[in-house]
Design a protein around this motif. Structure first.
Motif, PDB file in Angstrom:
ATOM      1  N   VAL A   1       0.853  -1.184   0.000  1.00  0.00           N
ATOM      2  CA  VAL A   1       0.000   0.000   0.000  1.00  0.00           C
ATOM      3  C   VAL A   1       0.892   1.238   0.000  1.00  0.00           C
ATOM      4  O   VAL A   1       1.666   1.464   0.926  1.00  0.00           O
ATOM      5  N   SER A   2       0.777   2.040  -1.063  1.00  0.00           N
ATOM      6  CA  SER A   2       1.694   3.161  -1.272  1.00  0.00           C
ATOM      7  C   SER A   2       0.974   4.479  -1.482  1.00  0.00           C
ATOM      8  O   SER A   2       1.595   5.473  -1.865  1.00  0.00           O
ATOM      9  N   GLY A   3      -0.329   4.517  -1.253  1.00  0.00           N
ATOM     10  CA  GLY A   3      -1.082   5.755  -1.415  1.00  0.00           C
ATOM     11  C   GLY A   3      -2.568   5.479  -1.374  1.00  0.00           C
ATOM     12  O   GLY A   3      -3.004   4.330  -1.201  1.00  0.00           O
ATOM     13  N   THR A   4      -3.338   6.532  -1.539  1.00  0.00           N
ATOM     14  CA  THR A   4      -4.791   6.422  -1.603  1.00  0.00           C
ATOM     15  C   THR A   4      -5.280   7.057  -2.906  1.00  0.00           C
ATOM     16  O   THR A   4      -4.525   7.748  -3.597  1.00  0.00           O
ATOM     17  N   TRP A   5      -6.535   6.791  -3.234  1.00  0.00           N
ATOM     18  CA  TRP A   5      -7.088   7.385  -4.449  1.00  0.00           C
ATOM     19  C   TRP A   5      -8.570   7.695  -4.243  1.00  0.00           C
ATOM     20  O   TRP A   5      -9.217   7.137  -3.371  1.00  0.00           O
ATOM     21  N   PRO A  25       8.987   7.093 -12.445  1.00  0.00           N
ATOM     22  CA  PRO A  25       8.232   7.378 -13.677  1.00  0.00           C
ATOM     23  C   PRO A  25       7.437   6.166 -14.168  1.00  0.00           C
ATOM     24  O   PRO A  25       6.289   6.303 -14.606  1.00  0.00           O
ATOM     25  N   ALA A  26       8.050   4.979 -14.078  1.00  0.00           N
ATOM     26  CA  ALA A  26       7.355   3.777 -14.546  1.00  0.00           C
ATOM     27  C   ALA A  26       6.133   3.487 -13.679  1.00  0.00           C
ATOM     28  O   ALA A  26       5.055   3.143 -14.194  1.00  0.00           O
ATOM     29  N   ASP A  27       6.271   3.627 -12.366  1.00  0.00           N
ATOM     30  CA  ASP A  27       5.138   3.385 -11.478  1.00  0.00           C
ATOM     31  C   ASP A  27       4.063   4.445 -11.672  1.00  0.00           C
ATOM     32  O   ASP A  27       2.858   4.142 -11.608  1.00  0.00           O
ATOM     33  N   THR A  28       4.476   5.681 -11.903  1.00  0.00           N
ATOM     34  CA  THR A  28       3.493   6.745 -12.168  1.00  0.00           C
ATOM     35  C   THR A  28       2.682   6.420 -13.413  1.00  0.00           C
ATOM     36  O   THR A  28       1.449   6.545 -13.431  1.00  0.00           O
ATOM     37  N   ASP A  29       3.358   5.975 -14.466  1.00  0.00           N
ATOM     38  CA  ASP A  29       2.655   5.601 -15.699  1.00  0.00           C
ATOM     39  C   ASP A  29       1.672   4.464 -15.448  1.00  0.00           C
ATOM     40  O   ASP A  29       0.543   4.466 -15.979  1.00  0.00           O
ATOM     41  N   ALA A  30       2.091   3.493 -14.630  1.00  0.00           N
ATOM     42  CA  ALA A  30       1.217   2.357 -14.343  1.00  0.00           C
ATOM     43  C   ALA A  30       0.002   2.790 -13.518  1.00  0.00           C
ATOM     44  O   ALA A  30      -1.118   2.320 -13.749  1.00  0.00           O
ATOM     45  N   VAL A  31       0.209   3.696 -12.565  1.00  0.00           N
ATOM     46  CA  VAL A  31      -0.900   4.217 -11.772  1.00  0.00           C
ATOM     47  C   VAL A  31      -1.889   4.954 -12.666  1.00  0.00           C
ATOM     48  O   VAL A  31      -3.108   4.787 -12.553  1.00  0.00           O
ATOM     49  N   ALA A  36      -3.102  10.015  -4.382  1.00  0.00           N
ATOM     50  CA  ALA A  36      -2.234  10.681  -3.406  1.00  0.00           C
ATOM     51  C   ALA A  36      -1.205   9.672  -2.905  1.00  0.00           C
ATOM     52  O   ALA A  36      -1.463   8.929  -1.949  1.00  0.00           O
ATOM     53  N   PRO A  37      -0.027   9.608  -3.545  1.00  0.00           N
ATOM     54  CA  PRO A  37       0.994   8.652  -3.091  1.00  0.00           C
ATOM     55  C   PRO A  37       1.611   9.079  -1.766  1.00  0.00           C
ATOM     56  O   PRO A  37       1.674  10.274  -1.456  1.00  0.00           O
ATOM     57  N   PHE A  38       2.059   8.102  -0.993  1.00  0.00           N
ATOM     58  CA  PHE A  38       2.697   8.396   0.287  1.00  0.00           C
ATOM     59  C   PHE A  38       4.189   8.717   0.122  1.00  0.00           C
ATOM     60  O   PHE A  38       4.772   9.391   0.963  1.00  0.00           O
ATOM     61  N   THR A  39       4.774   8.190  -0.937  1.00  0.00           N
ATOM     62  CA  THR A  39       6.170   8.488  -1.262  1.00  0.00           C
ATOM     63  C   THR A  39       6.271   8.764  -2.754  1.00  0.00           C
ATOM     64  O   THR A  39       5.349   8.446  -3.514  1.00  0.00           O
ATOM     65  N   ARG A  83      -0.932  13.378  -7.345  1.00  0.00           N
ATOM     66  CA  ARG A  83      -0.425  14.484  -6.561  1.00  0.00           C
ATOM     67  C   ARG A  83       1.042  14.244  -6.168  1.00  0.00           C
ATOM     68  O   ARG A  83       1.481  13.096  -6.054  1.00  0.00           O
ATOM     69  N   PRO A  84       1.766  15.321  -5.907  1.00  0.00           N
ATOM     70  CA  PRO A  84       3.137  15.146  -5.396  1.00  0.00           C
ATOM     71  C   PRO A  84       3.101  14.488  -4.015  1.00  0.00           C
ATOM     72  O   PRO A  84       2.189  14.730  -3.214  1.00  0.00           O
ATOM     73  N   ALA A  85       4.071  13.647  -3.720  1.00  0.00           N
ATOM     74  CA  ALA A  85       4.135  12.985  -2.418  1.00  0.00           C
ATOM     75  C   ALA A  85       4.522  13.982  -1.338  1.00  0.00           C
ATOM     76  O   ALA A  85       5.264  14.931  -1.587  1.00  0.00           O
TER      77      ALA A  85
END
Length: 371
Positions: free
Chosen positions: A317-321, A340-346, A333-336, A369-371
């Motif tokens: 678990v790395s954020g909420t949406w 770039p690859a994970d952002t694209d996947a999200v 809203a990521p926690f950390t 959002r920015p962490a």
């Protein structure tokens, strides 16, 4: 390797947090989306939390390839899946087949909840008679909880209708038939007799509960099993099943149990990004949730009675949406800071979610959002 009874020497094999994580993700269809039908999927993953009617749809969307809203709606409307007060005395969606064996096992839990929540408000009420009256009132019909309470109170002047209706729901096997559980439905929650719609329930078999839990959420401790189900007395049941289970240790030295042939993927197996529903199975199935999130993350996600929709990155678990269907918007809203690859996947998962939930909203937008 056979399982050991609690208190005897345990297996020397240790399953680290990442190994536990990947095993549970695999069984929850979060390493790869499944291709079986809706009912079979719900059974495989141990039912679905259904406090909010939309959550089961979002949960299946993260676990099934090609899932549509109509798939789940049809299964609820035709009674193959049923919504009821079950595990932990909360609303769950399970198959009709599973309800028949699961509900009897939960009867002592639900009776205990009734005593704790409504014991004082039903003092002096004969609960056996209350159940018999509720069964007679509901025979051949569906009523809302307030209406059931009013009818029960007519026979008990001065009694609290709300307490009577809730007590009946805990003590008598009831279902919430459609339109309860249907996407977008916000009406009153109907009540109907389970046995009238599903036939006779089965004798309680706690061993079946243990096996089905491990198949969906294992490997796990007996404390995990209790946290998921709310059922007491399970350590002895697990002990009695020693010859059927396999024992391991976790990193803290606790004994964890599993089905011998259940999948335990390599800890380095890639885990794709997923958007999980609020009250998702994965977040509520263990007493120790560190296989899926840190204690600090848990405090941010599990706030009071709320369990927020979450983002999985590398299985953690790395954020909420949040979803705004009218605007066609998913906000993450990521926690950390994400790579770039994970952002694209999200973002890709967000667009996939919008295609399911807001097909008529255009254009779709996913904001991270920015962490």
């Amino acid at each position: 390797m056979g399982a050991r009874r609690p208190g005897s020497p345990a297996s020397s094999e240790v399953l680290g947090r990442r190994a536990l994580n990947r095993a549970t993700l695999c069984r929850q269809l979060l390493l790869g989306r499944g291709t079986t039908g809706v009912v079979e999927t719900v059974e495989a993953i141990g039912g679905l939390n259904a406090q909010h009617t939309g959550d089961p749809y979002l949960a299946l969307h993260s676990r099934m390839a090609g899932f549509t809203l109509a798939d789940l709606t049809a299964a609820v409307e035709d009674g193959r899946l049923v919504r009821a007060c079950l595990l932990r005395a909360t609303q769950h969606l399970v198959s009709a087949r599973d309800f028949r064996w699961l509900r009897p096992i939960l009867s002592p839990l639900l009776a205990r909840v009734q005593r704790n929540a409504f014991g004082r408000r039903t003092a002096g009420v004969d609960l056996t008679e209350l159940v018999a009256d509720a069964r007679a009132i509901l025979a051949g019909r569906t009523l809302s909880r307030p209406e059931l309470g009013r009818r029960l109170a007519q026979r008990r002047p001065g009694a609290d209708p709300t307490a009577l209706a809730w007590s009946a729901q805990y003590l008598l096997p009831l279902l919430h038939p459609a339109p309860s559980g249907i996407w977008g439905n916000r009406g009153a929650t109907p009540l109907a007799l389970a046995e009238e719609r599903l036939g006779a329930l089965e004798p309680p078999d706690p061993r079946r509960l243990v096996s089905r839990y491990l198949a969906a959420f294992g490997p796990a401790t007996t404390a995990d099993l209790r946290a998921w189900s709310g059922v007491s007395g399970l350590p002895q049941v697990v002990a009695d099943m020693a010859g059927e289970l396999r024992a391991f240790r976790d990193e803290s030295g606790r004994q964890v149990y599993d089905l011998p042939d259940a999948p335990r993927p390599d800890p380095d197996t890639p885990a794709p990004v997923r958007l999980l529903a609020g009250f998702d199975n994965l977040l509520l199935a263990h007493a120790d949730r560190t296989r899926i999130m840190t204690d600090e993350t848990r405090r941010r996600v599990c706030v009071g009675d709320l369990v927020r929709p979450t983002v999985l990155v590398d299985g953690i678990v790395s954020g909420t949406w949040e979803l705004d269907r009218r605007a066609g918007l998913v906000t993450v809203a990521p926690f950390t800071r994400l790579s770039p690859a994970d952002t694209d996947a999200v973002v890709a998962e967000g667009h996939r979610m919008l295609r399911l939930t807001a097909p008529d909203a255009a254009p779709h937008d996913v904001r991270v959002r920015p962490a």
